[in-house]
Design an enzyme around this catalytic site. Structure first.
Site, mmCIF file in Angstrom:
data_model
loop_
_atom_site.group_PDB
_atom_site.id
_atom_site.type_symbol
_atom_site.label_atom_id
_atom_site.label_comp_id
_atom_site.label_asym_id
_atom_site.label_seq_id
_atom_site.Cartn_x
_atom_site.Cartn_y
_atom_site.Cartn_z
ATOM 1 N N LYS A 173 3.994 1.134 -9.384
ATOM 2 C CA LYS A 173 4.125 2.574 -9.119
ATOM 3 C C LYS A 173 5.354 2.788 -8.235
ATOM 4 C CE LYS A 173 2.682 5.627 -5.949
ATOM 5 N NZ LYS A 173 3.802 6.572 -6.058
ATOM 6 N N GLU A 248 4.699 -3.760 4.160
ATOM 7 C CA GLU A 248 5.971 -3.695 4.877
ATOM 8 C C GLU A 248 6.160 -2.247 5.306
ATOM 9 O OE1 GLU A 248 8.283 -5.267 6.813
ATOM 10 O OE2 GLU A 248 7.643 -6.698 5.271
#
Ligand code: UN1
Length: 493
Positions: A173, A248
């Site tokens: 995505k 992250e």
């Protein structure tokens, strides 16, 4: 009107929702196209395709898988300029930086293709006679990748290439702001001959597509780059399923300038780190921690150079600072500047939305420098993700390190000094995942681990060999050729 579609089981298709949202150029508001908005059913379909495809892919020898990655690398290289233009039009970063980003994806493709002939495990001596022991990496299955708009092809390359070379299938995505570059990257995989079902592109919102991916029992891991807020939600949802997540997230990176630093070099590093990509890098320089004895000189040099930063459409080669991604981001940055002013920080330059020279059609913020900032002010602690930097004076290296480490994030840090002893002390004590000496906070290379400590991540790394740890499980294998039962820890003692 261009339509950006999903790619599921080797076919380009729109979502069954029939819904599209517009994609605009942040430099001038032009509508570039519209992107399909997927549903949970689209995610299900992608997972079905991935499952079937991965069953055979895991049995393809890794060097053979890597042949496809070499083709991906060649194609990216061949199309570098075209991809860079698409990237700039859609995301806004200046063309030189867009070329750098595409190069990062090219580097990653060659590097991970090379891993197809490595993917090393260990062979180790067994503690028993006539027994062999080794460890190998095995694919996990289906990797769900959720990537941001600020490095839409580099970060996608950091995640998809190791996932695929290690034998996984991918559901990806991309960010809703950057579907064109995502589509081009997937086309390159297609053209390189990646079998159908191994990479599936599913466009749409985090709340529908992202959550459907995180919740799907057959997606074995989620690799996410984006905000802390979303990362935490993903971790919580995935945590109850014991699903692996590689996260992250934010940064609040600082450049430290000691009294013995080459100040002109430090100025180069600060301007590039703070205002490159309009401050929209996870690694952007958001704080400058400076020894009080050189603070004024550093400020003077920064002010002399700030005028070089021409704002505009990044496709113009003379432009140095492009727009920020969208209107709400522009307003959020402006809010932070107001907060800084109210907190008592001194505005040296900038601090406004730029409207002259027709720039009001895009989302432009003036490069902004605050000084006399205190380490506990909000502008010195929270991620702004825009072209705003705060100068914090200190009295010593020890204080600089303390200030550097006082934030909740730990991605990148930098120190400018001519003293090798103090440089090594900083390398040891700065608590970030990336440390630079005599260079700014940005510029990570793909063959090293990328990621941060504390609130920046959850211990995993993108890129480098370390990224393989995200997409593989270790399998330990013992082969006993003694012909008898040998009990470890018992028969040998
Ligand atoms: C990011 O901002 O998320 O080191 C990635 C750098 C780039 C990558 C940044 N190579 O700034």
């Amino acid at each position: 009107m261009k339509k950006y579609l999903n790619f599921i089981n080797g076919e380009w298709m729109e979502s069954s929702s029939g819904r599209f949202i517009p994609v605009t150029n942040p430099a001038n508001g032009d509508v570039l196209g519209e992107v399909t908005q997927s549903t949970k059913e689209d995610v299900d379909r992608a997972v079905q395709a991935a499952k079937t495809a991965q069953k055979s892919w895991r049995l393809v020898p890794a060097p053979e898988r890597a042949e496809i990655l070499y083709k991906v690398a060649h194609l990216l290289k061949e199309r570098k300029e075209e991809l860079s233009q698409i990237l700039t039009s859609e995301m806004g970063k200046v063309i030189a930086e867009a070329r750098g980003e595409v190069q990062e994806a090219i580097d990653m493709a060659y590097y991970m293709a090379g891993e197809g002939r490595r993917l090393f495990g260990d062979t180790v001596p067994s503690e028993l006679r006539n027994k062999f022991a080794m460890s190998i990496r095995v694919p996990i299955g289906i990797a769900g990748l959720i990537t941001p708009w600020n490095f839409p092809i580099a970060i996608a390359s950091w995640k998809s290439l190791p996932a695929l070379v290690a034998g996984n299938a991918v559901i990806w995505k991309p960010a809703s702001e950057t579907p064109a570059i995502a589509q081009e990257f997937v086309r390159i995989y297609e053209e390189a001959g990646l079998p159908k079902g191994l990479i599936n592109l599913v466009n749409g919102s985090g709340s529908i597509v992202g959550n459907a991916m995180v919740d799907h029992l057959d997606i074995d891991l989620i690799s996410f780059t984006g905000s802390n807020e979303v990362g935490k939600q993903i971790n919580e949802r995935a945590g109850v399923m014991l699903k692996r997540t590689s996260l992250e997230m934010g940064g609040k990176n600082a450049v430290t300038v000691l009294e013995d630093a080459n100040l002109d070099l430090a100025v180069d590093g600060i301007l590039w780190g703070a205002f490159g990509t309009s401050g929209q890098r996870c690694t952007a320089t958001s704080r400058v921690i400076v020894h009080e004895s050189v603070k004024e000189e550093l400020e003077r040099k920064l002010m002399e150079r700030i005028g070089e930063l021409k704002l505009g459409n990044g496709l113009d080669e003379s432009v140095k600072v492009g727009p920020v991604i969208n209107r709400s981001s522009l307003e959020r940055i402006n809010e932070y500047v107001k907060i800084g002013v109210n907190e008592g920080a001194k505005l040296l330059t900038g601090g406004n939305i730029v409207t002259e020279n027709n720039l009001d059609k895009g989302n432009f913020y003036a490069p902004t420098i605050f000084t006399d900032v205190k380490a506990d002010m909000r502008i010195a602690k929270e991620e702004i993700f825009g072209p705003v930097v705060s100068i914090i004076p200190v009295k010593s290296l020890e204080e600089a390190i303390e200030v550097n480490n006082s934030v909740e994030f730990g991605l990148s840090s930098a120190i400018f000094t001519a003293d090798v002893n103090r440089a090594f002390q900083a390398m040891r004590d700065l608590d970030t995942g990336i440390v630079y000496v005599n260079a700014g906070t940005t510029g990570a290379e793909i063959h090293l681990p990328f990621g941060g400590t504390k609130g920046t991540g959850n211990g995993h790394r993108d890129s480098g060999v370390a990224s393989l740890d995200v997409y593989t499980e270790w399998k330990s294998i013992y082969v006993d050729y003694s012909g008898k039962l040998q009990r470890a820890q018992i028969d040998n003692y």
